[in-house]
Design a protein around this motif. Sequence first.
Motif: not given
Length: 78
Positions: A6, A34, A37-38, A65-66
Amino acid sequence: MSKKISLKAARLLVGLSQKDAANKFGVHYQTLASWEENPKKMKREYLELLPEVYFISEDSIFFGDENEFNRYYRKRTC
Protein backbone atom coordinates in the motif's frame (compact mmCIF):
# COMPACT_ATOMS: atom_id res chain seq x y z
CA MET A 1 3.16 -11.25 -10.45
CA SER A 2 5.22 -9.42 -7.87
CA LYS A 3 3.92 -8.52 -4.45
CA LYS A 4 2.55 -5.03 -4.03
CA ILE A 5 2.30 -2.82 -0.98
CA SER A 6 0.00 0.00 0.00
CA LEU A 7 1.00 3.62 -0.38
CA LYS A 8 0.84 3.97 3.40
CA ALA A 9 3.20 1.02 3.85
CA ALA A 10 5.66 2.58 1.38
CA ARG A 11 5.63 5.78 3.42
CA LEU A 12 6.09 3.95 6.71
CA LEU A 13 8.96 1.87 5.32
CA VAL A 14 10.98 5.04 4.73
CA GLY A 15 10.03 6.42 8.15
CA LEU A 16 8.04 9.47 7.05
CA SER A 17 5.02 11.00 8.75
CA GLN A 18 2.12 12.03 6.54
CA LYS A 19 3.13 15.68 6.94
CA ASP A 20 6.77 15.01 6.02
CA ALA A 21 5.83 12.91 3.00
CA ALA A 22 3.24 15.48 1.89
CA ASN A 23 5.93 18.17 2.01
CA LYS A 24 8.17 16.07 -0.24
CA PHE A 25 5.31 15.67 -2.74
CA GLY A 26 4.44 19.36 -2.42
CA VAL A 27 0.86 18.75 -1.28
CA HIS A 28 -1.20 19.17 1.90
CA TYR A 29 -1.08 16.22 4.32
CA GLN A 30 -4.83 15.69 3.88
CA THR A 31 -4.25 15.18 0.17
CA LEU A 32 -1.69 12.50 0.99
CA ALA A 33 -4.14 10.89 3.42
CA SER A 34 -6.70 10.79 0.62
CA TRP A 35 -4.18 9.10 -1.68
CA GLU A 36 -3.39 6.53 0.99
CA GLU A 37 -7.09 5.67 1.20
CA ASN A 38 -7.28 5.32 -2.58
CA PRO A 39 -4.06 5.71 -4.63
CA LYS A 40 -6.12 5.89 -7.84
CA LYS A 41 -6.62 9.55 -6.91
CA MET A 42 -2.92 10.37 -7.49
CA LYS A 43 -2.14 12.32 -10.62
CA ARG A 44 0.66 11.16 -12.92
CA GLU A 45 2.96 14.02 -11.85
CA TYR A 46 2.93 12.72 -8.27
CA LEU A 47 3.24 9.06 -9.26
CA GLU A 48 6.48 10.00 -10.99
CA LEU A 49 7.83 11.23 -7.63
CA LEU A 50 7.39 7.84 -5.89
CA PRO A 51 10.98 6.69 -6.53
CA GLU A 52 12.34 9.99 -5.21
CA VAL A 53 10.17 10.14 -2.10
CA TYR A 54 9.63 6.47 -1.17
CA PHE A 55 12.47 4.78 -3.11
CA ILE A 56 9.93 2.46 -4.73
CA SER A 57 8.59 2.12 -8.25
CA GLU A 58 5.00 2.79 -9.20
CA ASP A 59 4.73 -0.91 -10.16
CA SER A 60 5.21 -1.88 -6.51
CA ILE A 61 2.17 0.05 -5.26
CA PHE A 62 -1.30 -1.47 -5.05
CA PHE A 63 -3.72 0.93 -6.73
CA GLY A 64 -7.03 0.28 -5.06
CA ASP A 65 -8.81 1.35 -1.94
CA GLU A 66 -7.99 -0.03 1.49
CA ASN A 67 -10.66 -2.76 1.38
CA GLU A 68 -9.44 -3.96 -2.02
CA PHE A 69 -5.88 -4.06 -0.70
CA ASN A 70 -6.94 -6.11 2.33
CA ARG A 71 -8.67 -8.63 0.06
CA TYR A 72 -5.61 -8.72 -2.25
CA TYR A 73 -3.28 -9.26 0.69
CA ARG A 74 -5.39 -12.04 2.21
CA LYS A 75 -5.41 -13.87 -1.14
CA ARG A 76 -1.62 -13.58 -1.42
CA THR A 77 -0.96 -14.96 2.07
CA CYS A 78 -3.39 -17.90 1.98
